[in-house]
Design an enzyme around this catalytic site. Structure first.
Site: not given
Ligand code: F6P
Length: 547
Positions: A268, A384, A512
């Site tokens: 992120r 709104h 996951k």
């Molecule tokens: O599932 C969460 C995550 O690991 C995030 O932190 C990250 O941004 C996203 O998945 C995508 O991960 P990657 O770039 O490894 O595909």
């Protein structure tokens, strides 16, 4: 009780909160004509007016003391110095190295990472130039004008939302399309309008293991081959951004077509790395560099400005004040600029994936609230719909209003209306409208006393609702870079106070893992179902609908 909640600063803040709850911001403004000036700070093209907050000098001093006690400054130094602050993943946290224009080395394990970073930036720069000039062509000799950027989470939100925000800076010759969802509609809708001979697929996955991104790339590859491209032509149309070079190569990406990033860049926080390549393709490298420079200027400010003038510190401390002493469970972001409509979703991942944690230090379960729910949408639309709850509901929702003071190519009438709504909302939230004022408005409308009292009660607005207003001279790449870095550092400071590790994300893993186990049962329709009764039932229904 944890050390944090028993600390003197925390105790003092609890007492101050009780006092402040009996007061009204309206009276503070009436009693102090300099309040707005006193609580406004400007830096890097961003002016923050935080005067419409439930704060006074004493509260700010106690919050600053809390930051000191929690060693925020030492932790900040550790992050910039490349120490292993992401202790559960044993990684440094150095997205700041990706926008380091100081000329100084940044060491990881004693090794300067800047040469590698700069080499990658050069690679991005020449790649973008070759696509924009038409020098890099598709397999039939056509220019690559359609970019399909595939990724998810940080490998999607950063590039997509920054590109969207910078629409006035788009390079005219290419169009970038973003795909994240594994729902086949998404990739199908994007690809169905495109000519494969003109299409460049940029697959972005730090880990190169993300199911959604891998599947969408496979589908794009199948589409390309079906449309007439051959296996040998793939290298001209598919590139990857990843820290897992081995997996990317095994997947079939040509080595020269892989842009690297490093494990010290969190997902992120990755838009500053090659994950930002689609941004550079959208706005050109010079504008992309201005974005990085904007972030760098905020990094400098964050490291050097005293806490009372330090924008990330101020935003973070205000957030802690409401989260921990006013039980605010959410925080709303309200950009009054259509092109920033995605910005709340960007900060949502940044903040919630970073500070949505319950363990402090190495193993302490917290006894205080941590990261709030981040939400929001563009102004004026929310006025709104959900603003009703912010004005008159029973929960406290601190808000960040955002507005560029001037905009490109826009009708002044619209912009003045937009600004008036933004300012009017912060005013209404702060001052509210008393029962007496509502009653006076209704006088002479032919209502009997009971009806008048009843309606005035419904119309009463308590006010005293906190908001920050962030004004931008204009929303250009430099300012946007600074703004994103501002929120990154806000999140960092809050994580440092709460003692959580803002840089891991273990909470997303179980979903996951179970998703993969369920997928196995969906594709192998004979496999025995051994989950809980509800999940088994859901799987059976899906199997029946998809024989
Ligand atoms: O599932 C969460 C995550 O690991 C995030 O932190 C990250 O941004 C996203 O998945 C995508 O991960 P990657 O770039 O490894 O595909």
């Amino acid at each position: 009780m944890t050390a944090l909640t028993t600390s003197p600063a925390w105790q003092q803040l609890s007492e101050l909160a009780q006092q402040v709850k009996t007061q009204h911001m309206r009276d503070w403004f009436a009693g102090d004509p300099k309040r707005a000036e006193k609580y406004t700070t400007a830096v890097c093209g961003i002016e923050l007016d935080y005067s419409k907050n439930l704060i006074n000098t004493e509260v700010l001093a106690a919050l600053q003391q809390l930051a000191k006690d929690c060693q925020v400054e030492q932790k900040r130094h550790a992050m910039f110095a490349g120490e292993i602050i992401n202790h559960t993943e044993k990684r440094a946290v150095l997205h700041t190295a990706l926008r380091n224009y100081s000329g100084k080395a940044v060491l990881v394990d004693g090794q300067d990472v800047m040469p590698e970073v700069q080499a990658c930036q050069q690679k991005i720069k020449s790649f973008v130039a070759s696509v924009h000039s038409g020098e890099r062509k598709g397999y039939t000799g056509k220019a690559l004008t359609q970019i399909v950027a595939i990724g998810i989470g940080g490998s999607f939100l950063g590039p997509k939302i920054m590109s969207e925000t910078l629409k006035p800076y788009w390079f005219a010759g290419v169009k970038v399309h973003y795909v994240a969802n594994v729902d086949g509609c998404h990739i199908h809708d994007v690809l169905s309008g495109l000519d494969h001979e003109e299409t460049l697929v940029v697959m972005s996955s730090k880990s190169f293991t993300t199911q959604e991104t891998l599947q969408n790339t496979l589908s794009a590859k199948a589409w390309f081959l079906k449309a007439g491209g051959s296996q040998a032509d793939i290298a001209k149309h598919f590139i990857a951004v990843s820290s897992n070079i081995k997996a990317a190569t095994e997947f079939g990406m040509a080595e020269d077509n892989i842009f690297p990033l490093w494990d010290w860049v969190g997902g992120r926080y990755s838009l500053w790395s090659a994950i930002g390549l689609p941004i550079a393709l959208t706005i050109g490298y010079a504008n992309y560099e201005a974005l990085l420079q904007g972030a760098y200027s905020m990094d400098e400010h964050f490291q050097t400005a005293p806490v009372e003038h330090n924008l990330p510190m101020i935003l973070a401390l205000l957030g802690v004040w409401y989260t921990n002493f006013f039980d605010a469970q959410s925080h709303v972001l309200l950009p009054y600029y259509h092109y920033m409509r995605g910005f709340p979703a960007y900060v949502q991942q940044l903040d919630m994936e970073s500070n949505g944690k319950r363990i402090a230090g190495s193993h302490t379960v917290v006894d205080y609230a941590t990261g709030p729910i981040i939400w929001g949408s563009e102004g004026t639309n929310g006025q709104h719909s959900f603003h009703q709850l912010i004005h008159q509901g029973t929960v406290l929702v601190p808000a960040d209003f955002m507005l560029p003071l001037s905009v490109e190519n826009q009708d002044n009438t619209h912009h003045a209306m937009l600004a008036s709504n933004c300012f009017g909302q912060t005013q209404a939230l702060m001052q509210g409208k008393t029962f007496e004022e509502c009653k006076a408005d209704l006088a002479g409308k032919g209502l009997d006393e009971a009806a008048l009292n009843s309606l005035a009660t419904h119309k009463t607005m308590p006010g005293n609702k906190p908001s920050n207003t962030l004004l931008f001279d204009k929303m250009d790449p430099h300012t946007l870079g600074a703004l994103v870095a501002l929120y990154e550092h806000k999140v960092f400071v809050q994580g440092a106070i709460w003692g959580v590790n803002s840089f891991d994300q273990w909470g997303v893993e179980l979903g996951k893992e179970l998703g993969n186990q369920v997928l196995d049962k969906l594709v192998n329709s004979d496999a025995a179902l051994n989950f809980d009764a509800s999940t088994n039932q859901l799987i059976s229904k899906f199997r029946k609908a998809n024989p």
